[in-house]
Design an enzyme around this catalytic site. Structure first.
Site, PDB file in Angstrom:
ATOM      1  N   THR A   4     -24.044  10.772  10.106  1.00  0.00           N
ATOM      2  CA  THR A   4     -24.943  10.634  11.249  1.00  0.00           C
ATOM      3  C   THR A   4     -26.371  10.960  10.805  1.00  0.00           C
ATOM      4  OG1 THR A   4     -23.105  11.331  12.658  1.00  0.00           O
ATOM      5  CG2 THR A   4     -25.306  11.411  13.625  1.00  0.00           C
ATOM      6  N   LEU A  14     -15.076   9.656  15.991  1.00  0.00           N
ATOM      7  CA  LEU A  14     -13.843  10.449  16.098  1.00  0.00           C
ATOM      8  C   LEU A  14     -14.161  11.885  16.500  1.00  0.00           C
ATOM      9  CD1 LEU A  14     -13.647  12.520  13.460  1.00  0.00           C
ATOM     10  CD2 LEU A  14     -12.971  10.454  12.289  1.00  0.00           C
ATOM     11  N   GLY A  20     -17.103  25.902  31.299  1.00  0.00           N
ATOM     12  CA  GLY A  20     -16.707  27.153  30.662  1.00  0.00           C
ATOM     13  C   GLY A  20     -17.739  27.595  29.644  1.00  0.00           C
ATOM     14  N   GLY A  30     -19.478  23.489  21.132  1.00  0.00           N
ATOM     15  CA  GLY A  30     -19.797  23.895  19.768  1.00  0.00           C
ATOM     16  C   GLY A  30     -19.406  22.760  18.853  1.00  0.00           C
ATOM     17  N   CYS A  47     -20.974  18.683  15.517  1.00  0.00           N
ATOM     18  CA  CYS A  47     -21.755  17.513  15.925  1.00  0.00           C
ATOM     19  C   CYS A  47     -22.696  17.737  17.099  1.00  0.00           C
ATOM     20  CB  CYS A  47     -20.808  16.359  16.232  1.00  0.00           C
ATOM     21  SG  CYS A  47     -20.011  15.752  14.744  1.00  0.00           S
ATOM     22  N   ARG A  77     -17.602  25.629  12.796  1.00  0.00           N
ATOM     23  CA  ARG A  77     -19.039  25.367  12.810  1.00  0.00           C
ATOM     24  C   ARG A  77     -19.571  25.374  14.243  1.00  0.00           C
ATOM     25  NH1 ARG A  77     -19.250  20.156   8.868  1.00  0.00           N
ATOM     26  NH2 ARG A  77     -17.264  19.720   9.881  1.00  0.00           N
TER      27      ARG A  77
HETATM   28  N1  LIG Z   1     -16.949  16.180  11.719  1.00  0.00           N
HETATM   29  C1  LIG Z   1     -16.952  15.240  12.650  1.00  0.00           C
HETATM   30  O1  LIG Z   1     -16.168  15.286  13.600  1.00  0.00           O
HETATM   31  C2  LIG Z   1     -17.900  14.074  12.578  1.00  0.00           C
HETATM   32  C3  LIG Z   1     -17.695  12.980  13.436  1.00  0.00           C
HETATM   33  C4  LIG Z   1     -18.580  11.906  13.370  1.00  0.00           C
HETATM   34  C5  LIG Z   1     -19.634  11.912  12.457  1.00  0.00           C
HETATM   35  N2  LIG Z   1     -19.809  12.997  11.648  1.00  0.00           N
HETATM   36  C6  LIG Z   1     -20.888  12.945  10.654  1.00  0.00           C
HETATM   37  O2  LIG Z   1     -20.302  12.573   9.394  1.00  0.00           O
HETATM   38  C7  LIG Z   1     -20.965  13.222   8.304  1.00  0.00           C
HETATM   39  C8  LIG Z   1     -19.950  14.036   7.502  1.00  0.00           C
HETATM   40  O3  LIG Z   1     -19.467  15.064   8.328  1.00  0.00           O
HETATM   41  P1  LIG Z   1     -18.209  15.960   7.908  1.00  0.00           P
HETATM   42  O4  LIG Z   1     -17.930  16.849   9.055  1.00  0.00           O
HETATM   43  O5  LIG Z   1     -17.127  15.085   7.381  1.00  0.00           O
HETATM   44  O6  LIG Z   1     -18.847  16.801   6.679  1.00  0.00           O
HETATM   45  P2  LIG Z   1     -18.070  17.748   5.655  1.00  0.00           P
HETATM   46  O7  LIG Z   1     -19.044  18.793   5.271  1.00  0.00           O
HETATM   47  O8  LIG Z   1     -16.747  18.127   6.208  1.00  0.00           O
HETATM   48  O9  LIG Z   1     -17.786  16.790   4.390  1.00  0.00           O
HETATM   49  C9  LIG Z   1     -18.750  16.351   3.487  1.00  0.00           C
HETATM   50  C10 LIG Z   1     -18.100  16.210   2.115  1.00  0.00           C
HETATM   51  O10 LIG Z   1     -19.042  15.591   1.216  1.00  0.00           O
HETATM   52  C11 LIG Z   1     -18.877  16.183  -0.065  1.00  0.00           C
HETATM   53  N3  LIG Z   1     -20.074  15.921  -0.888  1.00  0.00           N
HETATM   54  C12 LIG Z   1     -21.298  16.497  -0.827  1.00  0.00           C
HETATM   55  N4  LIG Z   1     -22.137  15.939  -1.722  1.00  0.00           N
HETATM   56  C13 LIG Z   1     -21.427  14.991  -2.370  1.00  0.00           C
HETATM   57  C14 LIG Z   1     -21.744  14.041  -3.380  1.00  0.00           C
HETATM   58  N5  LIG Z   1     -22.962  13.951  -3.933  1.00  0.00           N
HETATM   59  N6  LIG Z   1     -20.773  13.206  -3.808  1.00  0.00           N
HETATM   60  C15 LIG Z   1     -19.520  13.266  -3.276  1.00  0.00           C
HETATM   61  N7  LIG Z   1     -19.172  14.120  -2.309  1.00  0.00           N
HETATM   62  C16 LIG Z   1     -20.112  14.968  -1.861  1.00  0.00           C
HETATM   63  C17 LIG Z   1     -18.636  17.651   0.234  1.00  0.00           C
HETATM   64  O11 LIG Z   1     -18.036  18.303  -0.871  1.00  0.00           O
HETATM   65  C18 LIG Z   1     -17.716  17.549   1.477  1.00  0.00           C
HETATM   66  O12 LIG Z   1     -16.356  17.537   1.115  1.00  0.00           O
HETATM   67  C19 LIG Z   1     -22.087  14.050   8.950  1.00  0.00           C
HETATM   68  O13 LIG Z   1     -23.263  13.287   8.955  1.00  0.00           O
HETATM   69  C20 LIG Z   1     -21.598  14.263  10.379  1.00  0.00           C
HETATM   70  O14 LIG Z   1     -22.654  14.467  11.268  1.00  0.00           O
HETATM   71  C21 LIG Z   1     -18.957  14.072  11.668  1.00  0.00           C
HETATM   72  O1  LIG Z   2     -15.058  18.840  29.099  1.00  0.00           O
HETATM   73  C1  LIG Z   2     -15.377  19.328  28.001  1.00  0.00           C
HETATM   74  C2  LIG Z   2     -15.258  18.622  26.781  1.00  0.00           C
HETATM   75  C3  LIG Z   2     -15.659  19.247  25.608  1.00  0.00           C
HETATM   76  N1  LIG Z   2     -16.137  20.523  25.630  1.00  0.00           N
HETATM   77  C4  LIG Z   2     -16.575  21.155  24.364  1.00  0.00           C
HETATM   78  O2  LIG Z   2     -17.410  20.258  23.663  1.00  0.00           O
HETATM   79  C5  LIG Z   2     -17.290  20.453  22.257  1.00  0.00           C
HETATM   80  C6  LIG Z   2     -17.074  19.124  21.565  1.00  0.00           C
HETATM   81  O3  LIG Z   2     -15.777  18.629  21.876  1.00  0.00           O
HETATM   82  P1  LIG Z   2     -15.269  17.174  21.422  1.00  0.00           P
HETATM   83  O4  LIG Z   2     -16.276  16.175  21.780  1.00  0.00           O
HETATM   84  O5  LIG Z   2     -13.904  16.991  21.956  1.00  0.00           O
HETATM   85  O6  LIG Z   2     -15.148  17.368  19.843  1.00  0.00           O
HETATM   86  P2  LIG Z   2     -15.995  16.884  18.576  1.00  0.00           P
HETATM   87  O7  LIG Z   2     -15.042  16.806  17.454  1.00  0.00           O
HETATM   88  O8  LIG Z   2     -17.205  17.743  18.436  1.00  0.00           O
HETATM   89  O9  LIG Z   2     -16.449  15.372  18.920  1.00  0.00           O
HETATM   90  C7  LIG Z   2     -17.773  15.013  19.319  1.00  0.00           C
HETATM   91  O10 LIG Z   2     -18.629  14.926  18.198  1.00  0.00           O
HETATM   92  C8  LIG Z   2     -18.165  13.992  17.182  1.00  0.00           C
HETATM   93  C9  LIG Z   2     -19.112  14.095  16.018  1.00  0.00           C
HETATM   94  O11 LIG Z   2     -20.299  13.389  16.227  1.00  0.00           O
HETATM   95  C10 LIG Z   2     -18.122  12.600  17.783  1.00  0.00           C
HETATM   96  O12 LIG Z   2     -17.698  11.683  16.789  1.00  0.00           O
HETATM   97  C11 LIG Z   2     -17.193  12.593  18.996  1.00  0.00           C
HETATM   98  O13 LIG Z   2     -17.209  11.304  19.603  1.00  0.00           O
HETATM   99  C12 LIG Z   2     -17.677  13.645  19.989  1.00  0.00           C
HETATM  100  O14 LIG Z   2     -16.777  13.716  21.101  1.00  0.00           O
HETATM  101  C13 LIG Z   2     -16.142  21.450  22.068  1.00  0.00           C
HETATM  102  O15 LIG Z   2     -16.685  22.730  21.800  1.00  0.00           O
HETATM  103  C14 LIG Z   2     -15.417  21.453  23.399  1.00  0.00           C
HETATM  104  O16 LIG Z   2     -14.821  22.697  23.677  1.00  0.00           O
HETATM  105  C15 LIG Z   2     -16.241  21.222  26.815  1.00  0.00           C
HETATM  106  O17 LIG Z   2     -16.690  22.373  26.845  1.00  0.00           O
HETATM  107  N2  LIG Z   2     -15.856  20.599  27.975  1.00  0.00           N
END
Ligand SMILES: NC(=O)c1ccc[n+]([C@@H]2O[C@H](COP(=O)([O-])OP(=O)(O)OC[C@H]3O[C@@H](n4cnc5c(N)ncnc54)[C@H](O)[C@@H]3O)[C@@H](O)[C@H]2O)c1
Ligand SMILES: O=c1ccn([C@@H]2O[C@H](COP(=O)(O)OP(=O)(O)O[C@H]3O[C@H](CO)[C@@H](O)[C@H](O)[C@H]3O)[C@@H](O)[C@H]2O)c(=O)[nH]1
EC number: 1.1.1.22
Length: 433
Positions: free
Chosen positions: A122, A160, A264, A268, A271, A337
């Site tokens: 992102t 996701l 509530g 957190g 994201c 986180r």
């Molecule tokens: N966690 C989520 O639910 C979620 C959902 C949607 C989008 N995103 C976005 O996706 C991105 C990744 O998030 P994440 O939670 O998977 O991060 P993460 O920290 O869990 O994973 C990042 C990985 O990249 C690796 N890495 C770092 N530098 C590297 C390099 N030069 N070469 C190869 N690997 C390397 C790290 O060792 C780590 O395993 C972020 O921009 C985040 O905002 C996260």
């Molecule tokens: O009714 C609700 C729904 C969620 N939460 C809180 O909101 C936070 C985020 O929850 P959720 O969205 O289910 O989880 P994430 O894994 O952080 O997913 C969000 O962040 C991701 C990373 O960008 C996106 O990909 C997803 O679409 C987006 O839902 C958590 O602390 C939840 O406890 C509430 O307090 N009340």
């Protein structure tokens, strides 16, 4: 198709395993040797329901992991799933992503073939220029702007949720593909063709910047929705009304919908906090102050303090033993986180309380943040001898707690997630009810 996924964290490992499951030949690339070893051993490097099974099924055949970029030149598509953390001021730090983009460029330099590099990470739209520049630097040549160019750049934001990542990846509400080059659009959509055969979803075709703005707007909307229901929930509590009864009723209006109305302790995770902060910082940098988003963050920051005030109205926190139930930012994950548990624990320690914390899977991660508090092996152990309890994460197992509360010194429970079943023996308060 042959696909490289660079970065095997929460997003990258889910993406790599799911693409392998769709029939692609996938290499997961990460600089962390433990992560690579876990995948090659058939284990998920993180806790995510269903991911262990998926990796176990495909590791060693269509899914391989490595620390080197050597095979990147063989890829049809390379995804960058690297962390994009917040700086101190909330703005996005794309440094690690840029380093990976540059290494990807170097691996593709002079390959003489068509390649597509896609940011899954992102990134605020204005910062995409830096990611492109890093890729271009590594390549030593310009990126494609039309069909004549060999290496194209695109974005494909991920929606996701942690805890349901595999399910969300395979059943998306939409796919957003952002690139300016026609062949790149077709190639990126071809990656998801087998997914769309299993689960139909609209494909939004756009440019890289708009695709990322869609991602930020999506998260901003959902975070603000939770903050609004928390703000309304706090009002309900002042009026001695049940915010959940009100939320259930407004959720019946299809324009509002029942989702994300659980009030509530607030949001957190990796994201919502990071992405709202990055969007606010980028908007301010561009000269606009996004007042609604700032308010959403303010409301969210206040909820842990409200929980502590309610707890303090029942228990003198100085020297009290307080059980914190739940450390993960939400159920189903070991991710801490920006978990609301962090300000709750900090607030308890500031008020002189002794904290005994319990989480079914996130204890090790929280221990890195708070090495000196006590950790219990079960909710029952945490509650035993406690003068009060704060419920932080809505783990299902807390729903079943009952006789465990009898072992508390004083049975005060403040529930931040409406998960505990109140009984006559408990002094029970919710945050918004
Ligand atoms: N966690 C989520 O639910 C979620 C959902 C949607 C989008 N995103 C976005 O996706 C991105 C990744 O998030 P994440 O939670 O998977 O991060 P993460 O920290 O869990 O994973 C990042 C990985 O990249 C690796 N890495 C770092 N530098 C590297 C390099 N030069 N070469 C190869 N690997 C390397 C790290 O060792 C780590 O395993 C972020 O921009 C985040 O905002 C996260
Ligand atoms: O009714 C609700 C729904 C969620 N939460 C809180 O909101 C936070 C985020 O929850 P959720 O969205 O289910 O989880 P994430 O894994 O952080 O997913 C969000 O962040 C991701 C990373 O960008 C996106 O990909 C997803 O679409 C987006 O839902 C958590 O602390 C939840 O406890 C509430 O307090 N009340």
């Amino acid at each position: 198709m042959e696909i490289k996924v660079i970065g095997s964290g929460y997003v990258g490992s889910t993406l790599a395993a799911s693409l392998a499951d769709l029939g692609h030949l996938v290499t997961a690339i990460d600089i962390d040797e433990d992560v690579v070893a876990a995948i090659n051993d058939g284990r998920a490097p993180i806790h995510e329901p269903g991911l262990d099974e998926l990796i176990a099924e495909h590791a060693g055949t269509t899914l391989r992991a490595t620390t080197t970029y050597d095979s990147v030149a063989d890829a049809d598509v390379t995804f960058l799933a690297i962390q994009t953390p917040a700086r101190e001021d909330g703005s996005i730090d794309t440094g690690v992503l840029e380093a990976a983009a540059e290494m990807t460029g170097e691996a593709l330099a002079n390959s003489g073939d068509h390649h597509l590099v896609v940011a899954k990470s992102t990134v605020v739209p204005p910062a995409l220029a830096d990611v492109r520049a890093a890729l271009r630097r590594g390549l030593g040549e310009d990126l494609a702007t039309d069909d004549t160019g060999l290496v194209a750049f695109g974005t494909n934001p991920e929606f996701l949720r942690e805890g349901t990542a595999v399910e969300d990846f395979t059943h998306p509400d939409k796919l957003v593909v952002g690139t300016d080059v026609d062949w790149a659009h077709e190639r990126l959509e071809a990656v998801f063709e087998p997914l769309l055969e299993r689960h139909d979803a609209p494909v939004v075709r756009t440019d890289p910047e708009t695709a990322m703005m869609i991602k930020y707007a999506n998260n901003a909307f959902l975070a603000a929705k939770v903050s609004l229901i928390n703000d309304l929930g706090n009002v309900c509590k002042e009026f001695s009304l049940d915010a959940y009864e009100v939320a259930d009723a407004i959720g019946l209006d299809h324009r509002i919908s029942e989702h994300f109305l659980r009030s509530g302790l607030g949001w957190g995770g990796s994201c919502f906090p990071k992405d709202t902060a990055a969007l606010i910082a980028a908007a301010q940098e561009a000269g606009y102050d996004p007042a609604m988003l700032t308010a959403a963050v303010e409301v969210n920051d206040r909820q842990p303090e409200r929980l502590l005030d309610i707890l303090a109205s029942h228990v003198d926190l100085e020297g009290a033993r307080i059980a914190v139930l739940g450390l993960a930012f939400k159920p189903g994950t070991d991710d801490v986180r920006h978990s609301r548990a962090i300000p709750v624990i900090e607030g308890l320690l500031d008020r002189g309380a002794d904290v005994v914390a319990y989480d079914p899977v996130a204890t090790d991660n929280m221990r890195e943040r708070f090495p000196d508090i006590e950790y219990a092996g079960s909710a029952a152990e945490a509650l035993s001898g406690a003068d009060g309890a704060a419920v932080v994460t809505g783990w299902d197992e807390f729903r079943a707690l009952d006789a465990e509360f009898d072992a508390m010194t004083s049975p005060v429970v403040v529930d931040g997630r409406r998960i505990v079943e109140p009984t006559d023996e408990l002094i029970y308060e919710g945050l918004t009810w």
